[in-house]
Design an enzyme around this catalytic site. Sequence first.
Site, PDB file in Angstrom:
ATOM      1  N   ASN A   1     -15.430 -17.459  11.962  1.00 24.57           N
ATOM      2  CA  ASN A   1     -15.403 -15.996  11.898  1.00 24.57           C
ATOM      3  C   ASN A   1     -14.666 -15.496  13.138  1.00 24.57           C
ATOM      4  OD1 ASN A   1     -15.880 -13.275  11.845  1.00 24.57           O
ATOM      5  ND2 ASN A   1     -18.104 -13.425  12.159  1.00 24.57           N
TER       6      ASN A   1
ATOM      7  N   LYS B   1     -13.808 -12.536  13.864  1.00 17.43           N
ATOM      8  CA  LYS B   1     -14.181 -11.176  14.284  1.00 17.43           C
ATOM      9  C   LYS B   1     -12.898 -10.365  14.547  1.00 17.43           C
ATOM     10  CE  LYS B   1     -18.482 -13.140  15.776  1.00 17.43           C
ATOM     11  NZ  LYS B   1     -19.662 -13.097  16.626  1.00 17.43           N
TER      12      LYS B   1
ATOM     13  N   HIS C   1     -23.037  -9.392   8.301  1.00 17.18           N
ATOM     14  CA  HIS C   1     -23.050  -9.984   9.640  1.00 17.18           C
ATOM     15  C   HIS C   1     -23.861  -9.074  10.569  1.00 17.18           C
ATOM     16  CE1 HIS C   1     -21.739 -11.385  13.558  1.00 17.18           C
ATOM     17  NE2 HIS C   1     -21.436 -12.517  12.954  1.00 17.18           N
TER      18      HIS C   1
ATOM     19  N   GLU D   1     -23.324  -8.024  13.408  1.00 14.27           N
ATOM     20  CA  GLU D   1     -22.532  -6.969  14.067  1.00 14.27           C
ATOM     21  C   GLU D   1     -22.332  -5.789  13.123  1.00 14.27           C
ATOM     22  OE1 GLU D   1     -19.424  -9.626  15.300  1.00 14.27           O
ATOM     23  OE2 GLU D   1     -20.873 -10.562  16.650  1.00 14.27           O
TER      24      GLU D   1
ATOM     25  N   GLU E   1     -28.108 -16.640  11.315  1.00 14.98           N
ATOM     26  CA  GLU E   1     -27.552 -16.395  12.647  1.00 14.98           C
ATOM     27  C   GLU E   1     -28.551 -15.584  13.465  1.00 14.98           C
ATOM     28  OE1 GLU E   1     -22.961 -16.692  12.557  1.00 14.98           O
ATOM     29  OE2 GLU E   1     -23.489 -14.612  12.169  1.00 14.98           O
TER      30      GLU E   1
ATOM     31  N   GLY F   1     -22.694 -15.230  20.475  1.00 13.82           N
ATOM     32  CA  GLY F   1     -21.815 -14.879  21.586  1.00 13.82           C
ATOM     33  C   GLY F   1     -22.497 -14.948  22.946  1.00 13.82           C
TER      34      GLY F   1
ATOM     35  N   SER G   1     -23.319 -19.463  18.738  1.00 10.32           N
ATOM     36  CA  SER G   1     -22.900 -20.345  19.836  1.00 10.32           C
ATOM     37  C   SER G   1     -22.741 -21.809  19.412  1.00 10.32           C
ATOM     38  CB  SER G   1     -23.857 -20.221  21.029  1.00 10.32           C
ATOM     39  OG  SER G   1     -23.846 -18.888  21.517  1.00 10.32           O
TER      40      SER G   1
END
Length: 248
Positions: A9, A11, A94, A96, A166, A172, A212
């Site tokens: 991904n 992003k 996701h 985010e 996730e 991240g 990660s």
Amino acid sequence: MRVPVIAGNWKMNKNNDETKKFIQEFEKLMGETEVEVVICPTFTSLASAAQMLSNSSVKLGAQNMSWEDEGAFTGEVSAEMLLDLGVDFVILGHSERRQIFNEKDEIINKKVVKALEKGLRPILCVGETLEEREDKKAFEIVKDQLIKGFDNVSKNEASKVIVAYEPVWAIGTGKTASPEDANEMASFVRSILKELFTEAISEEIIIQYGGSVKPANVEEIMNQADIDGALVGGASLKPKDFIEIVNF
Ligand code: 13P
């Protein structure tokens, strides 16, 4: 047998040139692999990536999609538009998108249903925040996201969905869930899928871990019984790192 799926991904990273360079380099490094490899560039790089990957085993995914077919929806991209480019997968829900863009389970579910109707494979992301984990609510949160995410998905279609677990606190941050904790949640996800559908269907569904993932920890994660793949952010941006992950 579930064929592992490892997806990158990207992003909001890489313009067209950078995308092309990545693919050139990655394709040189890539040999025979037993896993399905997917890269998910930004919308603006999908067309050039599709051209470059037309004879490749590497598949393309998008990072989001509208639940509508077409019309007055400024800024949105439809399933048909993605299919037209040769996209096979789409990341939905996701964290985010959930946290920064306020996407709710109901909207994510509409997207999952639309993706399946059109023949795209959704990668449905679920996962708890640090606060939720510390409050011992992780399992409850993930169960709720799964029940709502799979609403109106038929038994025939369910196994086309990939679930990406996730944990938000691992994204991240360099902090990875321990392989045992990640597997505990993946097993829990499978048990909920069994309740929602059937045992046979739950055994077919690919469950990825994301947060990660890097060359140094991918093998341990992939060795877990209920983890069938990885959704990789930062480490998918460098061809050498991503190939190491793919060849775990
Ligand atoms: P990182 O691998 O950078 O933690 O990102 C994970 C992720 O969000 C993949 O969708």
